[in-house]
Design an enzyme around this catalytic site. Structure first.
Site, mmCIF file in Angstrom:
data_model
loop_
_atom_site.group_PDB
_atom_site.id
_atom_site.type_symbol
_atom_site.label_atom_id
_atom_site.label_comp_id
_atom_site.label_asym_id
_atom_site.label_seq_id
_atom_site.Cartn_x
_atom_site.Cartn_y
_atom_site.Cartn_z
ATOM 1 N N SER A 46 -2.121 -72.916 -40.995
ATOM 2 C CA SER A 46 -2.370 -74.109 -40.179
ATOM 3 C C SER A 46 -2.325 -75.383 -40.997
ATOM 4 O O SER A 46 -2.300 -76.476 -40.436
ATOM 5 C CB SER A 46 -3.744 -73.997 -39.514
ATOM 6 O OG SER A 46 -4.770 -74.066 -40.495
ATOM 7 N N GLY A 47 -2.338 -75.256 -42.320
ATOM 8 C CA GLY A 47 -2.450 -76.426 -43.172
ATOM 9 C C GLY A 47 -3.891 -76.733 -43.524
ATOM 10 O O GLY A 47 -4.173 -77.592 -44.355
ATOM 11 N N GLY A 48 -4.828 -76.018 -42.898
ATOM 12 C CA GLY A 48 -6.247 -76.235 -43.143
ATOM 13 C C GLY A 48 -6.780 -75.387 -44.290
ATOM 14 O O GLY A 48 -6.071 -74.578 -44.893
ATOM 15 N N VAL A 49 -8.065 -75.550 -44.560
ATOM 16 C CA VAL A 49 -8.702 -74.899 -45.707
ATOM 17 C C VAL A 49 -8.760 -73.380 -45.537
ATOM 18 O O VAL A 49 -8.390 -72.626 -46.445
ATOM 19 C CB VAL A 49 -10.136 -75.452 -45.903
ATOM 20 C CG1 VAL A 49 -10.850 -74.711 -47.027
ATOM 21 C CG2 VAL A 49 -10.094 -76.939 -46.189
ATOM 22 N N GLU A 70 -35.939 -73.293 -43.816
ATOM 23 C CA GLU A 70 -34.480 -73.358 -43.926
ATOM 24 C C GLU A 70 -33.895 -74.711 -43.564
ATOM 25 O O GLU A 70 -32.758 -75.015 -43.936
ATOM 26 C CB GLU A 70 -33.834 -72.269 -43.045
ATOM 27 C CG GLU A 70 -33.952 -72.480 -41.545
ATOM 28 C CD GLU A 70 -35.228 -71.894 -40.938
ATOM 29 O OE1 GLU A 70 -35.224 -71.601 -39.727
ATOM 30 O OE2 GLU A 70 -36.222 -71.741 -41.674
ATOM 31 N N CYS A 75 -41.473 -68.381 -38.258
ATOM 32 C CA CYS A 75 -41.788 -68.881 -36.919
ATOM 33 C C CYS A 75 -41.990 -67.736 -35.916
ATOM 34 O O CYS A 75 -42.987 -67.037 -35.974
ATOM 35 C CB CYS A 75 -40.721 -69.864 -36.456
ATOM 36 S SG CYS A 75 -41.273 -70.912 -35.089
ATOM 37 N N HIS A 81 -40.373 -73.916 -40.589
ATOM 38 C CA HIS A 81 -38.991 -73.522 -40.906
ATOM 39 C C HIS A 81 -38.597 -74.013 -42.303
ATOM 40 O O HIS A 81 -38.239 -75.180 -42.470
ATOM 41 C CB HIS A 81 -38.018 -74.097 -39.867
ATOM 42 C CG HIS A 81 -38.141 -73.464 -38.527
ATOM 43 N ND1 HIS A 81 -37.428 -72.348 -38.148
ATOM 44 C CD2 HIS A 81 -38.927 -73.785 -37.464
ATOM 45 C CE1 HIS A 81 -37.745 -72.015 -36.919
ATOM 46 N NE2 HIS A 81 -38.656 -72.862 -36.463
ATOM 47 N N SER A 96 -7.181 -70.955 -43.601
ATOM 48 C CA SER A 96 -5.970 -70.136 -43.675
ATOM 49 C C SER A 96 -5.322 -70.247 -45.049
ATOM 50 O O SER A 96 -4.718 -69.285 -45.545
ATOM 51 C CB SER A 96 -4.972 -70.528 -42.581
ATOM 52 O OG SER A 96 -4.459 -71.830 -42.781
#
Length: 509
Positions: A221-224, A169, A79, A167, A226
């Site tokens: 944090s309990g998240g993915v 992508e 582009c 584009h 960390s």
């Protein structure tokens, strides 16, 4: 790394998607803004020029020294990039009636062009440009057209350059990934070496060399993010990694104990800190969402700092920063005004004289999950929905107190458990319950009730930037609503939020 791609960002909203597409081919790439590209280009085997919201004919249009790599490195220009190259090589770029937005069909494809191998006429592409290339530079050859734009794609063989005005992508371009594959794999013979296993091996070796016998502190944090970062660090330095998991009292029901058990079961050196009463007391009487966020964020920093002081001679602070956070902080538009609280604990690194280590800073979210899967981490952690840093503090609209926390935790557990029982949980990007600051009249048995209302939220998304509400089966909503009303004392009404993002956000506060 044998093959490394430089993506030059001119400010396009799609630049991250370019990187995602290239990474899907297991090829390593990095994004740099046009005004801050690395001086040493020898480290890159190919260069991609992104789109831009600017016109190449504007006085302040983003520009770059094309002579430093044109004819030296293979280039794919997209582009704005295609227009910039055309203008720089004495072609013409004009704002004309040939501009295109949205879906278009390729009406011509050069049968000999390697970029379009196995791509047929009428292939759908996505256009997003006001300017168009009206005449090509010398030696340039048209390789694809639409009915409206003759120079939809061109090549300059002597410069090893391909340029597209559409584009490839974006999802709306059919066979967009195939175009990238034709360029990098079939034409340039790049090796597919950027995969979870190779990332793990390289990262663990790097961490061993960098950290040696130093102590590292990580706030879980309990998240993915960390969680995956912690496992990589544990493989590299073992018990020299000190993890801290803080309970702010605003987690989902039983989540603190369940996640802490999972972390211990993963062999991590982790300490749980229950500060729930401190957080809840500090939020007393506060209803403004931003004030709640600041109180929760500041308290987390204080608690984390206090716990960190107990770890003698620690030299590093580990963070679960991922690549979109890095890109945002060095983007064309300048450093981000805000940094996610669960990725950055305020000014702690400087305050405590700690250096920062970020094992995941070159990964996208889906890549983090793939790495976690290769590390044989529990699907319960890897597939967990995103959860806001302030937790239920911003899912309780109005004041946060123990009774409101009880109501939302009970209702939310029924909702999330229901999603899992109906095999819907993994089909949804994010789901949660919101306690509304209103009461409504109801009837239970023969008595009138005047109780609270809960809104359910569930969205599908790829990156959280845009999202659409999930269309549940009616029987699921009926069952969950009945269970919440019958089992949670204090709630007599359940509603479902059918707002998309934009214009609505995923969270209510």
């Amino acid at each position: 790394m044998q093959n490394k791609v430089l993506i030059v960002d001119f400010g396009s909203q799609y630049t991250q998607l370019i990187a995602r597409r290239i990474r899907e081919l297991y090829i390593y790439c990095e994004i740099f803004p046009f005004n801050n590209i690395p001086e040493n280009l020898d480290q890159f085997e190919a260069i991609v020029l992104s789109g831009s919201p600017f016109s190449v004919n504007q006085k302040d249009a983003p520009d770059i020294n094309l002579e430093s790599f044109l004819g030296v490195k293979p280039v794919l220009a997209i582009c704005y990039g295609a227009q910039l190259v055309a203008k720089s090589l004495e072609g013409n770029v004009e704002n004309s009636n040939s501009r295109e937005y949205g879906r278009a069909k390729l009406s011509f494809i050069d049968a000999d062009c390697k970029l379009f191998k196995n791509i047929n006429i009428n292939n759908q592409v996505w256009m997003s440009h006001g300017d168009t290339i009206t005449s090509l530079p010398n030696e340039a050859k048209v390789v694809a057209s639409t009915q409206s734009v003759i120079n939809a794609a061109y090549s300059i063989e002597s410069l090893n350059l391909y340029a597209l005005q559409f584009h490839p992508e974006v999802f709306h371009t059919e066979n967009g990934l195939k175009i990238f594959e034709n360029f990098f794999i079939n034409e340039l013979n790049f090796i597919k070496e950027w995969n979870p296993e190779s990332f793990i091996d390289r990262t663990v070796d790097y961490l061993k060399l960098k950290l040696k016998n130093d102590k590292v502190i990580l706030g879980l944090s309990g998240g993915v993010d960390s969680s995956v970062a912690s496992i990589l660090l544990d493989k590299a330095i073992g018990n020299n990694l000190h993890c801290v998991f803080v309970n702010n009292g605003l987690l989902r029901k039983d989540e603190y104990d369940e996640v802490l058990r999972q972390y211990v079961g993963m062999g991590l050196n982790v300490k749980g800190v229950d500060s729930s009463s401190l957080f809840i007391e500090s939020l007393k009487g506060v209803t403004d969402p931003e004030k709640k966020r600041k109180i929760i964020g500041n308290l987390f920093v204080e608690v984390f700092e206090e716990e960190s002081k107990k770890i003698k001679n620690a030299k590093w602070l580990a963070q679960g920063t991922i690549y979109p956070d890095v890109i945002e902080s060095i983007s064309v538009k300048g450093p981000s005004a805000t940094i996610k609280s669960h990725h950055n604990v305020g000014g702690l690194p400087e305050k405590m004289n700690l250096k920062v280590v970020e094992p995941l800073k070159m990964l996208f979210k889906d890549e983090v999950r793939k790495v976690g899967k290769s590390l044989k981490m529990s699907p319960d952690i890897l597939n967990r929905h995103p959860f806001p840093g302030p937790g239920l503090g911003i899912r309780i609209l109005g004041e946060v107190d123990t009774e409101n926390i009880r109501l939302i935790q009970e209702a939310d557990k029924i909702y999330i458990d229901g999603l899992k029982e109906w095999n819907l949980y993994d089909k949804i990007w994010q789901a949660g319950s919101i306690l509304l600051p209103v009461k409504s009249v109801g009837v239970m048995g023969d008595e009138r009730t005047y109780e609270r209302c809960v809104a359910l939220r569930a969205v599908v998304s790829t990156d959280g930037m845009t999202a659409d509400w999930y269309e549940f089966p009616n029987d699921f909503l009926k069952e969950v609503s009945n269970n919440i009303i019958n089992k949670v004392s204090g709630i007599n009404r359940v509603v479902y939020d059918i707002s998309s993002k934009p214009p609505a956000t995923i969270e209510w506060e």
